[in-house]
Design a protein around this motif. Structure first.
Motif, short mmCIF file in Angstrom:
data_model
loop_
_atom_site.label_atom_id
_atom_site.label_comp_id
_atom_site.label_asym_id
_atom_site.label_seq_id
_atom_site.Cartn_x
_atom_site.Cartn_y
_atom_site.Cartn_z
N LEU A 1 0.82 -1.21 0.00
CA LEU A 1 0.00 0.00 0.00
C LEU A 1 0.86 1.26 0.00
O LEU A 1 0.50 2.27 -0.63
N LEU A 2 2.01 1.22 0.72
CA LEU A 2 2.88 2.38 0.79
C LEU A 2 3.69 2.61 -0.48
O LEU A 2 4.07 3.74 -0.79
N GLU A 3 3.98 1.52 -1.20
CA GLU A 3 4.82 1.61 -2.40
C GLU A 3 4.10 1.02 -3.61
O GLU A 3 4.51 -0.02 -4.15
N PRO A 4 3.03 1.63 -4.07
CA PRO A 4 2.29 1.08 -5.21
C PRO A 4 3.07 1.12 -6.51
O PRO A 4 2.75 0.39 -7.46
N GLY A 5 4.09 1.98 -6.58
CA GLY A 5 4.84 2.11 -7.82
C GLY A 5 5.95 1.10 -7.98
O GLY A 5 6.57 1.01 -9.05
N LEU A 6 6.25 0.32 -6.93
CA LEU A 6 7.32 -0.67 -6.99
C LEU A 6 6.75 -2.04 -7.35
O LEU A 6 5.60 -2.35 -7.03
N PRO A 7 7.55 -2.90 -7.98
CA PRO A 7 7.08 -4.24 -8.36
C PRO A 7 6.67 -5.04 -7.13
O PRO A 7 7.43 -5.10 -6.15
N PRO A 8 5.49 -5.65 -7.13
CA PRO A 8 5.04 -6.44 -5.97
C PRO A 8 6.02 -7.55 -5.58
O PRO A 8 6.22 -7.82 -4.40
N LYS A 9 6.63 -8.20 -6.58
CA LYS A 9 7.60 -9.26 -6.30
C LYS A 9 8.76 -8.73 -5.48
O LYS A 9 9.19 -9.37 -4.50
N ALA A 10 9.26 -7.56 -5.84
CA ALA A 10 10.38 -6.97 -5.12
C ALA A 10 9.98 -6.54 -3.72
O ALA A 10 10.75 -6.67 -2.76
N LEU B 1 12.78 3.34 -1.42
CA LEU B 1 11.67 3.38 -0.48
C LEU B 1 11.49 4.79 0.08
O LEU B 1 12.44 5.54 0.26
N SER B 2 10.24 5.11 0.40
CA SER B 2 9.95 6.39 1.06
C SER B 2 10.35 6.29 2.53
O SER B 2 10.62 5.21 3.06
N ASP B 3 10.38 7.44 3.21
CA ASP B 3 10.79 7.46 4.61
C ASP B 3 9.85 6.63 5.48
O ASP B 3 10.31 5.91 6.38
N ILE B 4 8.55 6.69 5.23
CA ILE B 4 7.61 5.93 6.03
C ILE B 4 7.79 4.43 5.80
O ILE B 4 7.66 3.62 6.73
N SER B 5 8.16 4.05 4.57
CA SER B 5 8.42 2.64 4.29
C SER B 5 9.70 2.18 4.97
O SER B 5 9.78 1.04 5.47
N LYS B 6 10.70 3.06 5.03
CA LYS B 6 11.94 2.71 5.73
C LYS B 6 11.68 2.49 7.22
O LYS B 6 12.21 1.55 7.81
N ILE B 7 10.88 3.37 7.82
CA ILE B 7 10.53 3.22 9.24
C ILE B 7 9.76 1.92 9.46
O ILE B 7 9.96 1.21 10.45
N THR B 8 8.87 1.60 8.53
CA THR B 8 8.10 0.36 8.63
C THR B 8 9.02 -0.86 8.59
O THR B 8 8.87 -1.80 9.38
#
Length: 622
Positions: A546-555, A577-584
């Motif tokens: 949900l946070l990274e819709p632009g990245l390949p789902p497999k990755a 990755l975005s900052d929120i994804s890095k924190i996640t």
């Protein structure tokens, strides 16, 4: 002679009266003295923390002469505080202080007292021994003494916290969190990086290092200076051994004055047989770690120095030490551009990949297994000695290797062989096409070993066939052995779950292996870990998608599995990755290292069973 005898008796009576008066006053003022000692302990602890801050500022920044003078003055004031604490304790109860303090602690305390006395005697020493005066008054010697004392005092504080019967899982989780924050601050120091680093990236790398994962949002050799790489190595070492094991070693080594509760707590952490064997077991773990890492560094240097010709001898040694430490701790960090896929290594004789695989397996086998192997070896030597001396062996152990050791070793060997064969079969005409057979075998061994936690990559997972990709995901989920430097759900958990499955299929009411019955508690914990790992994987994967819709789902899925099970492999999207994804992902790595089940137990506490027994009923499961 009679006059001399009278003087002697008079002096002795006077001394006894003064001593009695002193002890009487001490007893009368015992409460006030205890309060003063408590205040001094607290002040000294915060002084030790203050010195660590000064030390970080000293080594991490460039300073003007006035700033340096301010730092020196602050450290000199803290030295007087430490000396006051030592002197007061000696004056209050000299014998007890001597009895409770070990020789290493005495050396550190003596160093503090001597460092305080040096400025007072410097003029006299300089007149007679100028070279000695220069050494004794050197800033680095004084800073080293203060650093040693601060480390000892902070270790004591940790042990005092453990003595208060704190919640062990929460204390372990909190200690990891503290070191992650400290590491993130250290990695943002100007001397740690070439061109600076955002705090989010520093936090991510620090979490990855302490949680021995290996994921990174920056290029390690291009971002961090030798000082920064040294900080990274220290974080990896602390995370690999475990924060509480690390600090407990210092506290118990420097002082024998630890409570039975704290000793039992450390005993459970390292799976020592008894409290009496606690210190020998800790020393064995540390010595084994040092020996393996140094031997591994020598082997890495021996297999790479002819190929890393662009490096100076010092850089080759630094690389070998860092790589061996990273491999043993299953961290997966590498200071070479491109990591283990560097062309200089790929075009070598492949020995470095075999050496790295051995070091990774040594770190992932588990400290309880290593302790059991040591005990079994000692028993073998004892039996051999008795046989040579023609003595009977009484009370000898029938089972030298416990069930945990057998399950860990057999599961590790089976996984290693099956994954190596599968990788060779599926990839020899795919990602390893064009390599010689020997190179393909070496690469199969390496790439089948590392996904189980170390995260080193010599071949990008992007090139793997679908079957190999699924096998790698499975290996990342399984990981290494319990209480090791590896991640995953652990081979012990997998073995217990599979044995439970076998018992269920065969209709047995007990789960057995190697003439042993696995306890109900172990089975329940294994099933809980498997269930929680799958639930956590689902939650984190959904969140990242949900946070990274632009990245390949497999990755994204691969990245989540790698973070949650502290592996460190990636399909190359970490820096996107975005900052929120890095924190996640930081939270995922943290949970993967401390253990979800341990953290939940720490939060909820051990709930006792109700005093009544409820009626038994069945649930329809088919």
């Amino acid at each position: 002679m009679k006059i001399i005898g009278n003087i002697h008796r008079h002096l002795r009576r006077t001394y006894n009266r003064m001593r009695l008066s002193w002890h009487t006053q001490m007893r009368q003022r015992q409460s006030a003295i205890r309060s003063l000692l408590r205040i001094l302990d607290i002040a000294t602890f915060f002084g030790a923390l203050g010195f660590m801050v000064c030390f970080v500022l000293y080594i991490g920044y460039e300073h003007s002469p006035s700033q340096l003078q301010t730092l020196y003055s602050t450290m000199h004031s803290l030295r007087w505080l430490f000396a006051l604490n030592i002197t007061f304790r000696l004056a209050i109860n000299f014998r007890q202080t001597i009895a409770e303090t070990r020789i290493v602690k005495w050396i550190v305390d003596t160093g503090i007292l001597v460092s305080v006395a040096i400025p007072l005697l410097h003029t006299n020493i300089a007149a007679s021994w100028p070279a000695l005066a220069n050494v004794l008054s050197g800033q680095w010697l004084n800073i080293g003494i203060l650093l040693a004392y601060s480390i000892v005092d902070i270790s004591y504080a940790v042990m005092r916290i453990m003595n208060r019967r704190t919640n062990p899982p929460l204390m372990m989780s909190g200690s990891f969190l503290v070191f992650i924050i400290i590491g993130s601050v250290l990695l943002t120091l100007p001397k740690a990086t070439y061109n600076g680093l955002q705090y989010t990236d520093a936090l991510f790398v620090s979490t990855s290092a302490v949680c021995i994962t290996g994921l990174t949002t920056v290029d390690i050799p291009a971002t961090f200076t030798p000082f920064g790489q040294g900080v990274l190595a220290l974080l990896i070492q602390i995370g690999g051994l475990g924060v509480l094991t690390f600090t407990s070693f210092f506290a118990i080594f420097f002082s024998g004055n630890t409570s039975i509760y704290s000793q039992l707590l450390v005993k459970d952490m390292i799976s020592s047989k008894s409290v009496n064997a606690l210190m020998p077991t800790l020393l064995y773990i540390f010595m084994f770690t040092i020996v393996v890492e140094l031997t591994g560094a020598l082997a890495v240097w021996w297999t790479t120095h002819d190929y890393l010709t662009h490096m100076s001898p010092g850089q080759q040694i630094s690389f070998s030490l860092f790589h061996s430490l990273s491999a043993f701790c299953n961290a997966g960090f590498c200071t070479l551009p491109g990591g283990m896929s560097n062309p200089a290594l790929l075009n070598s004789n492949q020995s470095v990949y075999l050496v790295t695989s051995i070091i990774v397996l040594a770190g992932g086998i588990g400290f309880p297994v290593l302790v059991n192997i040591r005990d079994a070896f000692s028993e073998y030597i004892h039996r051999m000695f008795n046989r040579v001396r023609h003595r009977k062996t009484y009370g000898r152990q029938i089972h030298l290797y416990n069930l945990n050791t057998k399950l860990s070793l057999y599961a590790t060997i089976i996984l290693f062989l099956l994954s190596t064969i599968a990788f060779f079969i599926f990839e020899r005409q795919n990602s390893m096409n064009g390599m010689s057979t020997y190179t393909q075998v070496c690469q199969s061994v390496f790439n089948a070993t590392c996904p189980r936690s170390s995260g080193f990559q010599s071949i990008s997972p992007v090139l793997f066939s679908p079957a190999t990709f699924l096998i790698v995901l499975l290996l990342m989920w399984i990981g290494g052995a319990s209480q090791s430097t590896a991640g995953g759900i652990k081979v012990n958990t997998l073995s217990a779950s599979l044995l439970t499955l076998r018992a269920t299929i065969l209709g047995k009411n007990k789960v057995t292996a190697y003439n042993r019955t696995i306890s109900t508690g172990s089975i329940r914990r294994a099933n809980a870990i498997v269930t929680l790992s799958l639930l956590a994987l689902f939650v984190y994967t959904t969140a990242l998608l949900l946070l990274e819709p632009g990245l390949p789902p497999k990755a994204v899925i691969f990245e989540t599995v790698s973070a949650l099970f502290t592996v460190g492999s990636s399909l190359g999207i970490t820096d996107q990755l975005s900052d929120i994804s890095k924190i996640t992902l930081c939270s995922a790595m943290f949970l993967g290292r401390v253990g979800i089940i341990s953290l939940l137990i720490g939060i909820t506490g051990n709930q006792t069973n109700p005093p009544i027994d409820f009626p038994t009923d069945n649930v329809i499961i088919n």
